[in-house]
Design an enzyme around this catalytic site. Structure first.
Site, mmCIF file in Angstrom:
data_model
loop_
_atom_site.group_PDB
_atom_site.id
_atom_site.type_symbol
_atom_site.label_atom_id
_atom_site.label_comp_id
_atom_site.label_asym_id
_atom_site.label_seq_id
_atom_site.Cartn_x
_atom_site.Cartn_y
_atom_site.Cartn_z
ATOM 1 N N GLU A 1 0.563 -0.738 5.475
ATOM 2 C CA GLU A 1 1.469 -0.205 6.968
ATOM 3 C C GLU A 1 0.952 0.780 6.663
ATOM 4 O O GLU A 1 1.306 1.368 8.609
ATOM 5 C CB GLU A 1 2.417 -0.971 5.942
ATOM 6 C CG GLU A 1 3.723 -0.602 7.224
ATOM 7 C CD GLU A 1 4.272 1.164 7.102
ATOM 8 O OE1 GLU A 1 4.670 1.624 8.121
ATOM 9 O OE2 GLU A 1 3.935 2.022 6.446
ATOM 10 N N ASP B 1 1.102 -0.861 -0.274
ATOM 11 C CA ASP B 1 -0.010 0.386 -0.103
ATOM 12 C C ASP B 1 1.238 1.195 0.256
ATOM 13 O O ASP B 1 2.363 1.249 0.425
ATOM 14 C CB ASP B 1 -0.519 0.021 0.816
ATOM 15 C CG ASP B 1 0.372 0.212 2.517
ATOM 16 O OD1 ASP B 1 0.714 -0.665 2.483
ATOM 17 O OD2 ASP B 1 -0.690 0.922 3.541
HETATM 18 ZN ZN LIG Z 1 6.576 2.714 4.094
#
Ligand SMILES: [Zn+2]
Length: 590
Positions: free
Chosen positions: A247, A180
């Site tokens: 994340e 992501d």
């Molecule tokens: Zn990162």
């Protein structure tokens, strides 16, 4: 995560000249003698009084050994697979491979994969579906990886690739990255030099969201393995890849599920070591320093909630709920956490490495650090010098930042409630409980002054008798408190393996020889990575992807903001790093 700013690359082609040491002229010697004389005089005059800076006995330097304070290893290159490693290195230097690598990364940037705060479960929130096209892209771009490695999808979008080794007794190597990216603020799109999802290559840099954080890491790993497979390499030691998908919004859906899967499949302490996004290498003083992060700071958001009676604002009290909250917040900022550099912490080790091996460190600082091995006074002197750099200071201590505030609904109504959230990043030698305790104690006097019934983290502190004017409540705002990460040991052979790999990569990329071109110094992350979920998988966790962070004088490389980009040469060096790591780990025996 945010790598350090500055992207003027350290050159990859020039050979470093060994620093020449001039012998001091007679005049210089005289000046030096005079200075020593003056210093001695000052120290003698200060005898019996409070310690004078710089007057710590030089005897403290006796027995100082740089190698003991910051051991450095030699470059480590594969032995059995040396020919393959050399051939791969030559391939990575060709224009044809550069074109391929640029296209691999550019293509990944062109598939937008933003993750947002507070997303619903996978399967319900449609915004997760962006990872479908990304998986399609990976399948198309890396055919050998997908036909050779075993792919498992965890919680639909989490990716685990398992490359089985021929020797099942060897603990596999674990490599992590995240799919992501931070969303692009629509209001800023026209401020990008090249559109944020163009993956445009301008001949030097690859542009777009994720080009650095962290599609460079993810694509570098897959490019490495695709290249190794094209060379018919078959590992003795298994290699496992784990790619989260949120994340940037705390990893609750991605890395948290991946961690569970990896623990069930492989068990605790099942991996040789783990490398995830994080530190790189950069010029520091007159040397080049690589900083693998061996720890991460902890985290807690403290919600400060005040209530007091409402009513019409034409008959106001001296302090409204908002006024009281404001005073509490002012008190917070007037009493910041006092950072303290302690022996046995990564930032102390890092500074000892600077003193031991890096040219250009100011004499005063170097001397204080060397003496600090034994002298507490010298340690405080060194701290004073080091803390002049704000980022160093922030990494050492627990920080606080008031990031959210809310209160009041109408101009003629007294607010019944007001709250704020204080974000803390917890020092590696502190803890969640220590922060809770300090925050609780900090507000006690004011709580009494305003006659508030005070509850902190579930415990009643003051105002039990029921006559309180209002309430003050401290809580873990979202229940997401995180302890500082366990520190990966730096006296372990795994750390030596990583260090030697970094040296070999740096040298090979620049046609350098010898062990002095780059210094390896442990560091920490100020933020958190997906590794927060992986503590049980191995005690050797390194947040490091060998990103060339240059000399820090150029503009930011746009991570988390506009104009994110990466130098193609820096990306190629990351691929070289991962290939060296996989081949070195393959031959590694403890
Ligand atoms: Zn990162």
């Amino acid at each position: 995560m945010s790598p350090p700013k500055g992207d003027a690359l350290l050159p990859s082609t020039t050979t470093e000249a060994a620093p020449t040491k001039k012998s001091p002229s007679a005049g210089l010697r005289l000046v030096k003698g005079l200075l020593v004389g003056i210093a001695l005089w000052t120290c003698l005059n200060a005898a019996g009084l409070a310690p004078v800076p710089g007057c710590v006995s030089d005897g403290l330097l006796r027995g100082y050994k740089a190698e003991e304070q910051c051991p450095q290893v030699s470059a480590v290159t594969p032995d059995k697979n040396n020919a393959l490693w050399t051939a791969l290195g030559e391939t990575f230097s060709t224009d044809a491979f550069k074109t391929r690598a640029v296209e691999w990364l550019g293509g990944a940037v062109r598939v937008p994969t933003p993750s947002f705060d507070k997303m619903g479960p996978v399967g319900e929130d449609p915004r997760w579906e962006v990872f479908g096209p990304f998986h399609d892209y990976l399948l198309k771009a890396f055919p050998l990886v997908h036909s050779t490695l075993e792919v498992t999808k965890v919680n639909t979008w989490g990716l685990v690739y398992a490359w089985k080794g021929s020797d099942a007794d060897l603990k596999p190597l674990l490599l992590a990255a995240h799919q992501d990216v931070v969303p692009v603020n629509p209001d800023t799109v026209d401020k990008w030099t090249h559109p944020p999802f163009s993956g445009h290559f301008d001949g030097e840099r690859i542009w777009g969201r994720g080009s650095s954080d962290d599609k460079s890491g993810l694509i570098a790993i897959l490019s490495t393995i695709e290249s190794l497979l094209e060379s018919n390499f078959q590992p003795a030691r298994g290699v496992v890849l784990t790619f989260g998908f949120d994340e940037e919004t705390s990893g609750l859906h991605g890395a948290a599920s991946l961690s569970k899967h990896l623990l069930e499949t492989y068990g605790e302490n099942a991996f040789l070591l783990l490398v995830d996004e994080g530190g790189g290498f950069a010029q520091e003083y007159d040397g080049v320093v690589a900083t693998p992060a061996v720890a991460e700071k902890g985290y807690i958001d403290v919600r400060v909630d005040v209530t007091s009676p409402g009513g019409h604002s034409s008959v106001p009290p001296s302090h409204t709920t908002i006024g009281i909250l404001s005073q509490l917040l002012v008190h917070y900022e007037a009493n910041p956490y006092e950072p303290r550099l302690s022996r046995g912490t990564p930032m102390y080790w890092k500074s000892q490495c600077l003193a031991a091996h890096v040219p250009g460190v100011p004499h005063k600082l170097r001397k204080a650090l060397k003496k600090a091995v034994k002298s507490d006074h010298a340690l405080r002197e060194a701290q004073k010098e080091l803390f002049k750099e704000k980022s160093f200071r922030a990494l050492v201590g627990t920080t606080q930042a008031i990031d959210l505030i809310s209160g009041g609904v109408k101009t003629n109504a007294l607010p019944e409630e007001a709250w704020a959230v204080v974000n803390h990043r917890i020092a590696t030698d502190s803890s969640v409980d220590a922060v809770k305790e300090q925050d609780t104690a900090l507000l006690k006097t004011l709580a009494q002054e305003f006659n508030l019934s005070y509850t902190a983290f579930g415990s009643q502190i003051t105002g039990k008798d029921g006559t309180a004017y209002g309430t003050l409540t401290l809580t873990d705002a979202w229940g997401t408190a995180l302890e500082p990460a366990p520190i990966s040991p730096i006296d372990a052979p795994e750390y030596a393996l990583l260090s030697g790999t970094i040296k070999a990569t740096y040298n090979a990329h620049r046609s350098l020889k010898g062990d002095k071109s780059i210094v390896i110094a442990p560091g920490i992350m100020s933020g958190n990575t997906d590794t927060r979920y992986y503590w049980a998988l191995t005690e050797h966790i390194y947040r490091y992807n060998h990103h060339n962070s240059g000399n820090g004088t150029a503009l930011s490389n746009g991570v988390h903001t506009i104009n994110e980009s990466i130098d193609a040469d820096a990306f190629l060096e990351m691929i070289r790093f991962f290939s060296t790591l996989i081949l070195n780990a393959d031959e590694y025996t403890a």
